[in-house]
Write an enzyme that holds these catalytic residues in place. Structure first.
Site, PDB file in Angstrom:
ATOM      1  CG  PHE A 149     150.115  43.764  31.568  1.00 30.16           C
ATOM      2  CD1 PHE A 149     149.249  43.560  30.518  1.00 30.16           C
ATOM      3  CD2 PHE A 149     151.497  43.655  31.338  1.00 30.16           C
ATOM      4  CE1 PHE A 149     149.936  43.064  29.429  1.00 30.16           C
ATOM      5  CE2 PHE A 149     152.190  43.283  30.354  1.00 30.16           C
ATOM      6  CZ  PHE A 149     151.163  42.881  29.252  1.00 30.16           C
ATOM      7  CE  LYS A 173     154.338  46.475  41.729  1.00 32.74           C
ATOM      8  NZ  LYS A 173     153.922  47.144  40.299  1.00 32.74           N
ATOM      9  CD  GLU A 176     153.214  49.966  37.033  1.00 39.69           C
ATOM     10  OE1 GLU A 176     154.426  50.266  36.445  1.00 39.69           O
ATOM     11  OE2 GLU A 176     152.976  49.013  37.912  1.00 39.69           O
ATOM     12  NE  ARG A 177     152.567  48.224  31.856  1.00 36.43           N
ATOM     13  CZ  ARG A 177     153.543  47.221  30.980  1.00 36.43           C
ATOM     14  NH1 ARG A 177     152.849  46.472  30.316  1.00 36.43           N
ATOM     15  NH2 ARG A 177     154.888  47.632  30.756  1.00 36.43           N
ATOM     16  CB  SER A 226     159.618  40.538  31.569  1.00 41.23           C
ATOM     17  OG  SER A 226     160.244  41.218  32.516  1.00 41.23           O
ATOM     18  CB  CYS A 281     153.043  33.408  30.660  1.00 41.33           C
ATOM     19  SG  CYS A 281     152.135  32.667  31.648  1.00 41.33           S
ATOM     20  CD  GLU A 384     156.713  36.172  26.629  1.00 43.47           C
ATOM     21  OE1 GLU A 384     155.596  35.314  27.052  1.00 43.47           O
ATOM     22  OE2 GLU A 384     157.484  36.802  27.607  1.00 43.47           O
TER      23      GLU A 384
END
Length: 499
Positions: A149, A173, A176-177, A226, A281, A384
């Site tokens: 996202f 893919k 979805e957010r 993640s 990140c 994190e």
């Protein structure tokens, strides 16, 4: 309520699973759209269509494929403002930050225009009597990307550009957010001349991810997200015989030496720690000043800068420093980690927990927080945070500071601020982290180098973009060819010795 779609075979396709996810405006905390979540059957159908389209694309000469990338660059630049607006409305980034998201992906597409050169093989003539040897880089077939996202334009572009330039079909893919920008990019690629079926955007959740991992047609998977999910995708994908590259979490340290320009270091930390609300990140989340005097000077410089940060929605103007977090759950997690830091004894120098913005009380905003005297056993150091929180860990010496970064389980990025060339060179050589900045706080490589972390920040032996991307999305075939100068009678039943 706006209902989003998948993008399959060159057109928008309504979801058939009956399952949907809400897409929020994070500044308001309100649902603005819903996105379909694909079933395994929907994903498999998109893969089958991609497999049917890929052979002709793979047989297209690399220069023609590169021309599609060239036109794609033009179209992205044309629609930059539209893309940034859509990105900001779903993610919450400021408009300048959203344009930067698109721009850093665009640069990889620009690099892909040079695909014909990068796809050249090797040749040896006269390896033996009448024998030539040569290698070819050929596409894998159908490959897939599962993207996060926090960079809904950049990471999909990093994945799809090299994959398509190499002659593959690509299944995306996205998160979805914030799925609108990937769908817009698919439309632009079609406009640029990409044949239908070669880029399929299939929205979904874990069901779609598992379908990608288990589909036997898909030959390779790239993932960013993640570390726990990276480990899951890497292990299951490899077990299914796929080529997999996964990039996970990070805890990026910036070491500040006593000889550093403290204003420069403080400015760098504020931008790298709080930009994009810390949802990067490559964000610097740990400052490591060397020596008590250095630490005191740094905190003195940081506090007024952090307190002056302007937090708000992207619609509030260009002077907004960062916006909301992406979801209510993300906000609650960050607030919980700040609470844990206080409970475990860190000194909360700037407290952003009670931040509230008139008219946006339901938005997912968290004010900037600054910790001092953090120690390695604390949760805020080990995890994190992925929010606007900067932790300061005081080191007595350069070697102790180096050890903090080297001993942490993550190894994505790091930086050092110093005026001493010997220290900088030693740091770059010794550190066990994939991307290093010297007086550069966020050392994201440019498109013609590769991006990738070490330790639990990266899984797989090839990085993203740059030459590694073209290695990842192709396989090498080596041909040994013999054309005898004259006809010979009879068969040969042994390998002839090379002269």
């Amino acid at each position: 309520m706006k209902e989003l779609t998948h993008f399959v075979n060159g057109q928008q396709v309504q979801g058939r699973s009956g399952r949907f996810a809400d897409v929020y405006n994070p500044a308001l905390g309100e649902v603005q759209a819903r996105v379909p979540l694909a079933s395994k059957d929907e994903l498999d159908a998109a893969v089958a269509a991609a497999a049917a389209a890929q052979p002709a694309w793979g047989a297209t000469n690399p220069q023609k494929r590169a021309r599609v990338m060239m036109e794609f660059v033009r179209l992205i630049n044309r629609d930059m403002d539209k893309l940034a607006e859509a990105l900001s409305s779903e993610h919450g980034k400021t408009l300048p930050d959203a344009k930067g998201d698109v721009q850093r992906g665009l640069e990889v597409i620009e690099f892909c225009i040079g695909a014909p050169h990068l796809l050249k093989g090797e040749f040896t003539d006269s390896a033996g009597p009448g024998i030539d040897m040569y290698s070819m880089r050929q596409p894998l077939g159908v490959v897939a990307g599962i993207t996060p996202f926090n960079f809904p334009a950049m990471i999909p572009l990093w994945k799809m550009g090299p994959a398509l330039a190499c002659g593959n079909a690509f299944i995306l893919k996205p998160s979805e957010r914030d799925p609108s920008v990937p769908l817009m990019l698919a439309e632009l690629l079609k406009e640029a001349g990409l044949p239908d079926g070669l880029l399929q955007v299939v929205n979904g959740d874990k069901d779609a991810v598992d379908a990608i991992l288990d589909n036997p047609t898909i030959q390779a998977i790239g993932f960013v997200g993640s570390t726990p999910i990276a480990e899951y995708i890497y292990s299951r994908g490899c077990a299914n015989g796929k080529r997999v590259q996964c990039f996970g979490g990070a805890k990026n340290h910036m070491i500040i030496m006593p000889d550093a320009d403290m204003d420069q270091a403080a400015d760098a930390l504020v931008g790298a720690g709080y930009g994009a609300a810390g949802e990067r990140c490559m964000a610097i989340s740990v400052a490591v000043p060397v020596g008590e005097e250095t630490a005191d000077r740094l905190i003195e410089k940081l506090v007024p800068r952090v307190e002056k940060l302007k937090v708000g929605p992207y619609t509030s103007g260009a002077d907004v420093d960062y916006g909301p977090l992406v979801t209510a759950a993300a906000k609650e997690r960050v607030l919980g980690l700040i609470d844990s830091g206080v409970e475990q004894g860190a000194e909360l120098v700037v407290d952003g927990r009670n931040f509230s913005l008139q008219g946006y009380e339901n938005g997912y905003f968290v004010g900037p927080s600054l910790f001092d005297k953090v120690t390695p056993e604390m949760e805020i150091y080990r995890q994190e945070i992925f929010g606007p929180v900067l932790s300061t860990v005081r080191a007595k010496s350069y070697d102790e500071a180096l050890g903090y970064a080297m001993d942490h389980e993550y190894g994505n990025g790091t930086a050092i601020f110093t005026r001493d060339g010997d220290t900088a060179r030693d740091f770059a050589n010794r550190i066990n982290i994939g991307m290093v900045g010297i007086n550069v706080p966020i050392p994201v490589p440019l498109a013609y180098h590769t991006f990738g972390g070490w330790k639990k920040s990266g899984f797989g032996d090839l990085n993203q973009h740059g030459p590694d991307a073209f290695r990842f999305y192709t396989r090498t075939k080596t041909v040994t060819s013999r054309w005898p100068s004259g006809l010979k009678e009879g068969g040969e039943f042994h390998f002839k010795q090379m002269d």
